[in-house]
Design a protein around this motif. Structure first.
Motif, PDB file in Angstrom:
ATOM      1  N   PHE A  35      24.917 106.923   9.502  1.00  0.00           N
ATOM      2  CA  PHE A  35      25.467 105.592   9.292  1.00  0.00           C
ATOM      3  C   PHE A  35      25.984 105.150  10.650  1.00  0.00           C
ATOM      4  CE2 PHE A  35      29.263 102.952   8.496  1.00  0.00           C
ATOM      5  CZ  PHE A  35      28.676 101.922   7.787  1.00  0.00           C
ATOM      6  N   GLU A  36      25.646 103.953  11.074  1.00  0.00           N
ATOM      7  CA  GLU A  36      26.058 103.486  12.392  1.00  0.00           C
ATOM      8  C   GLU A  36      26.692 102.113  12.291  1.00  0.00           C
ATOM      9  OE1 GLU A  36      23.491 102.523  16.186  1.00  0.00           O
ATOM     10  OE2 GLU A  36      23.831 104.687  15.996  1.00  0.00           O
ATOM     11  N   LYS A  37      27.787 101.959  13.020  1.00  0.00           N
ATOM     12  CA  LYS A  37      28.446 100.663  13.131  1.00  0.00           C
ATOM     13  C   LYS A  37      28.344 100.239  14.588  1.00  0.00           C
ATOM     14  CE  LYS A  37      32.651 101.285  11.526  1.00  0.00           C
ATOM     15  NZ  LYS A  37      33.937 101.384  10.786  1.00  0.00           N
ATOM     16  N   THR A  38      28.119  98.963  14.815  1.00  0.00           N
ATOM     17  CA  THR A  38      28.021  98.441  16.178  1.00  0.00           C
ATOM     18  C   THR A  38      28.930  97.234  16.322  1.00  0.00           C
ATOM     19  OG1 THR A  38      26.165  96.989  15.643  1.00  0.00           O
ATOM     20  CG2 THR A  38      25.612  99.202  16.434  1.00  0.00           C
ATOM     21  N   GLY A  39      29.250  96.933  17.557  1.00  0.00           N
ATOM     22  CA  GLY A  39      30.083  95.779  17.840  1.00  0.00           C
ATOM     23  C   GLY A  39      30.035  95.467  19.312  1.00  0.00           C
ATOM     24  N   PRO A  40      30.795  94.473  19.744  1.00  0.00           N
ATOM     25  CA  PRO A  40      30.828  94.133  21.168  1.00  0.00           C
ATOM     26  C   PRO A  40      31.439  95.298  21.958  1.00  0.00           C
ATOM     27  CG  PRO A  40      32.553  92.966  19.995  1.00  0.00           C
ATOM     28  CD  PRO A  40      31.704  93.646  18.957  1.00  0.00           C
ATOM     29  N   THR A  41      31.218  95.304  23.259  1.00  0.00           N
ATOM     30  CA  THR A  41      31.744  96.393  24.086  1.00  0.00           C
ATOM     31  C   THR A  41      33.257  96.527  23.938  1.00  0.00           C
ATOM     32  OG1 THR A  41      31.877  94.929  26.007  1.00  0.00           O
ATOM     33  CG2 THR A  41      29.880  96.262  25.778  1.00  0.00           C
ATOM     34  N   SER A  42      33.936  95.441  23.626  1.00  0.00           N
ATOM     35  CA  SER A  42      35.389  95.493  23.440  1.00  0.00           C
ATOM     36  C   SER A  42      35.789  96.322  22.214  1.00  0.00           C
ATOM     37  CB  SER A  42      35.958  94.079  23.312  1.00  0.00           C
ATOM     38  OG  SER A  42      35.392  93.411  22.189  1.00  0.00           O
ATOM     39  N   ALA A  43      34.849  96.647  21.342  1.00  0.00           N
ATOM     40  CA  ALA A  43      35.133  97.447  20.145  1.00  0.00           C
ATOM     41  C   ALA A  43      35.102  98.947  20.425  1.00  0.00           C
ATOM     42  CB  ALA A  43      34.129  97.106  19.042  1.00  0.00           C
ATOM     43  N   LEU A  44      34.753  99.346  21.649  1.00  0.00           N
ATOM     44  CA  LEU A  44      34.642 100.774  21.953  1.00  0.00           C
ATOM     45  C   LEU A  44      35.943 101.518  21.667  1.00  0.00           C
ATOM     46  CD1 LEU A  44      33.052 103.186  22.968  1.00  0.00           C
ATOM     47  CD2 LEU A  44      33.720 102.555  25.299  1.00  0.00           C
ATOM     48  N   ALA A  45      37.073 100.990  22.115  1.00  0.00           N
ATOM     49  CA  ALA A  45      38.354 101.671  21.875  1.00  0.00           C
ATOM     50  C   ALA A  45      38.632 101.801  20.378  1.00  0.00           C
ATOM     51  CB  ALA A  45      39.488 100.921  22.570  1.00  0.00           C
ATOM     52  N   MET A  46      38.277 100.798  19.606  1.00  0.00           N
ATOM     53  CA  MET A  46      38.473 100.852  18.159  1.00  0.00           C
ATOM     54  C   MET A  46      37.616 101.966  17.553  1.00  0.00           C
ATOM     55  SD  MET A  46      37.779  97.908  15.269  1.00  0.00           S
ATOM     56  CE  MET A  46      36.008  97.922  15.531  1.00  0.00           C
ATOM     57  N   PHE A  47      36.353 102.079  17.977  1.00  0.00           N
ATOM     58  CA  PHE A  47      35.477 103.123  17.451  1.00  0.00           C
ATOM     59  C   PHE A  47      35.955 104.510  17.876  1.00  0.00           C
ATOM     60  CE2 PHE A  47      31.731  99.924  17.306  1.00  0.00           C
ATOM     61  CZ  PHE A  47      32.107  99.496  16.038  1.00  0.00           C
ATOM     62  N   GLU A  48      36.476 104.630  19.092  1.00  0.00           N
ATOM     63  CA  GLU A  48      37.019 105.916  19.537  1.00  0.00           C
ATOM     64  C   GLU A  48      38.233 106.303  18.696  1.00  0.00           C
ATOM     65  OE1 GLU A  48      37.614 104.946  23.654  1.00  0.00           O
ATOM     66  OE2 GLU A  48      35.717 105.895  24.248  1.00  0.00           O
ATOM     67  N   ALA A  49      39.087 105.317  18.402  1.00  0.00           N
ATOM     68  CA  ALA A  49      40.257 105.571  17.558  1.00  0.00           C
ATOM     69  C   ALA A  49      39.824 105.942  16.144  1.00  0.00           C
ATOM     70  CB  ALA A  49      41.174 104.346  17.538  1.00  0.00           C
ATOM     71  N   GLU A  50      38.778 105.310  15.648  1.00  0.00           N
ATOM     72  CA  GLU A  50      38.261 105.639  14.318  1.00  0.00           C
ATOM     73  C   GLU A  50      37.773 107.076  14.288  1.00  0.00           C
ATOM     74  OE1 GLU A  50      34.939 104.153  11.032  1.00  0.00           O
ATOM     75  OE2 GLU A  50      35.308 102.924  12.809  1.00  0.00           O
ATOM     76  N   ALA A  51      37.059 107.489  15.326  1.00  0.00           N
ATOM     77  CA  ALA A  51      36.555 108.869  15.398  1.00  0.00           C
ATOM     78  C   ALA A  51      37.727 109.862  15.410  1.00  0.00           C
ATOM     79  CB  ALA A  51      35.682 109.048  16.634  1.00  0.00           C
ATOM     80  N   GLU A  52      38.779 109.543  16.172  1.00  0.00           N
ATOM     81  CA  GLU A  52      39.959 110.415  16.215  1.00  0.00           C
ATOM     82  C   GLU A  52      40.633 110.475  14.847  1.00  0.00           C
ATOM     83  OE1 GLU A  52      42.525 109.137  19.365  1.00  0.00           O
ATOM     84  OE2 GLU A  52      40.973 109.449  20.885  1.00  0.00           O
ATOM     85  N   GLY A  53      40.725 109.334  14.185  1.00  0.00           N
ATOM     86  CA  GLY A  53      41.332 109.286  12.858  1.00  0.00           C
ATOM     87  C   GLY A  53      40.544 110.099  11.843  1.00  0.00           C
ATOM     88  N   LEU A  54      39.217 109.993  11.893  1.00  0.00           N
ATOM     89  CA  LEU A  54      38.385 110.780  10.989  1.00  0.00           C
ATOM     90  C   LEU A  54      38.554 112.268  11.255  1.00  0.00           C
ATOM     91  CD1 LEU A  54      35.168 108.572  10.944  1.00  0.00           C
ATOM     92  CD2 LEU A  54      36.730 108.972   9.029  1.00  0.00           C
ATOM     93  N   ASP A  55      38.710 112.635  12.519  1.00  0.00           N
ATOM     94  CA  ASP A  55      38.929 114.036  12.869  1.00  0.00           C
ATOM     95  C   ASP A  55      40.250 114.536  12.269  1.00  0.00           C
ATOM     96  OD1 ASP A  55      38.218 116.484  14.272  1.00  0.00           O
ATOM     97  OD2 ASP A  55      39.882 115.998  15.618  1.00  0.00           O
TER      98      ASP A  55
END
Length: 94
Positions: free
Chosen positions: A7-27
């Motif tokens: 499953f993949e989510k995409t967004g503007p480059t400004s969303a990178l920090a949000m996706f990194e935080a999501e990955a940390e939260g899932l961990d």
């Protein structure tokens, strides 16, 4: 063995920090070992977009016994999360 569905989510480059935080939260959720949490495969920038790629979970409609089990799992999750001290967010979550 067949490759796992992703499953993949995409967004503007400004969303990178949000996706990194999501990955940390899932961990952190995974560490609680209370509910099934998708494995994050990759987070980054590709073709001018930010993305997060993770395991696609197979979902089914809930039944009575599933709802009871989910309640137990959420209680265990809350117990785990109450042990984590978060003083300052390291990046924005949104």
């Amino acid at each position: 063995m067949a490759a796992a569905a992703t499953f993949e989510k995409t967004g503007p480059t400004s969303a990178l920090a949000m996706f990194e935080a999501e990955a940390e939260g899932l961990d952190e959720l995974r560490k609680a070992d209370a509910v099934r949490v998708p494995e994050v495969y990759e987070v980054g920038l590709r073709d001018g977009e930010a993305f997060i790629s993770m395991e696609k979970l197979s979902l089914a409609p809930a039944r009575g016994e599933h709802e009871a089990r989910l309640g137990e799992q959420l209680a265990a999750l809350h117990s785990h999360l109450s042990l984590i001290h978060i003083s300052e967010p390291t990046r924005p979550v949104g």
